[in-house]
Every structure is written in C-alpha cells, then in structure tokens.
Design an enzyme around this catalytic site. Structure first.
Site, PDB file in Angstrom:
ATOM      1  N   CYS A  93       0.821  -1.213   0.000  1.00 13.13           N
ATOM      2  CA  CYS A  93       0.000   0.000   0.000  1.00 13.13           C
ATOM      3  C   CYS A  93       0.857   1.267   0.000  1.00 13.13           C
ATOM      4  O   CYS A  93       0.348   2.346  -0.259  1.00 13.13           O
ATOM      5  CB  CYS A  93      -0.944   0.009   1.193  1.00 13.13           C
ATOM      6  SG  CYS A  93      -0.095   0.076   2.769  1.00 13.13           S
TER       7      CYS A  93
ATOM      8  N   CYS B 238      -2.668  -3.002   8.649  1.00 18.64           N
ATOM      9  CA  CYS B 238      -2.361  -1.653   9.131  1.00 18.64           C
ATOM     10  C   CYS B 238      -1.915  -1.716  10.601  1.00 18.64           C
ATOM     11  O   CYS B 238      -1.022  -0.980  11.014  1.00 18.64           O
ATOM     12  CB  CYS B 238      -3.578  -0.752   8.995  1.00 18.64           C
ATOM     13  SG  CYS B 238      -4.429  -0.922   7.412  1.00 18.64           S
TER      14      CYS B 238
END
Ligand code: FES
Length: 124
Positions: free
Chosen positions: A35, A104
């Site tokens: 990402c 995350c």
C-alpha cells in the site's frame, strides 16, 4: 454495521502522540510495500521504561488509528512489556478492524519493535 468502530474513528480523527522526539532513545521506521504506507515511531526511555512516545504516519486511517492506539498501549510500560505488543492487541483495543485492514495494525507492531531494537542497539 459500521465498517469502523467508534474507537477507530476517534483515534483517526484525534490521534494521540503525533509528532517527533528530537532526542529519542529509539527510532523505528517501517513500511508496507503493497500500500506504500509508512510509519515512524520515536521512543524516550528511562530506566527501561517508556516515558514518552510519538509517531508520524503517512498512511491510511486504520494505520493512523493503529499507531495512535499502540502509542497509548506502551506509554509508561517497561521495554520488555512493549516488546510483547502484538497487532491483535492493538486491533482489539480499537474494538476491531476489518480483516483487510489488519495489516495496518501490523505496521504499528513492527514500528514499535523496530524502535525498541534501535534502543537496544544504542544501549550496547
Ligand atoms: Fe496501508 Fe493501511 S492501507 S497501512
């Protein structure tokens, strides 16, 4: 059901401990190649206790909320305890993250571990 818990939204909107510690005892920076998000953690450590922690996150809302929660979880804790912090514990403290956002919280675990390793290295 809302995609994100109230806690995630709160820590995303009002992240705790954002910033830089100039004379940090340990600094860790990690990124996720997929990402492209980056997280940097700064630790101030006294007598093997984390007295201050700050972070800078260039990333998604979940990464910001995860870093914020992770800093709250390790502040005031001994180094040995902070070393044990897992991304699951961060996600749980946030009342959960969607499955595809779990990576995350991994970034927060890795950033803290990397800063702690930097501290151990400097200590020697
Ligand atoms: Fe990359 Fe959240 S999407 S850390």
């Amino acid at each position: 059901m809302a995609l994100y818990s109230e806690k995630v939204m709160d820590h995303f909107r009002n992240p705790r401990n954002v910033g830089v510690i100039e004379d940090a005892d340990g600094v860790g920076e990690v990124g996720n190649a997929k990402c492209g998000d980056i997280m940097k953690m700064y630790l101030k450590i006294d007598n093997d206790t984390i007295t201050d922690v700050k972070f800078e996150t260039f990333g998604c809302g979940s990464a910001i909320a995860s870093s914020s929660m992770a800093t709250e979880l390790i502040k005031g804790k001994p180094v040995s305890e902070a070393m044990q912090l897992t991304n699951q514990a961060v996600a749980e403290a946030l009342d959960g993250l969607p499955d595809y956002k779990m990576h995350c919280s991994v970034l927060a675990e890795e950033a803290i571990r990397s800063a702690l390793k930097d501290y151990e290295k400097k200590k020697k």
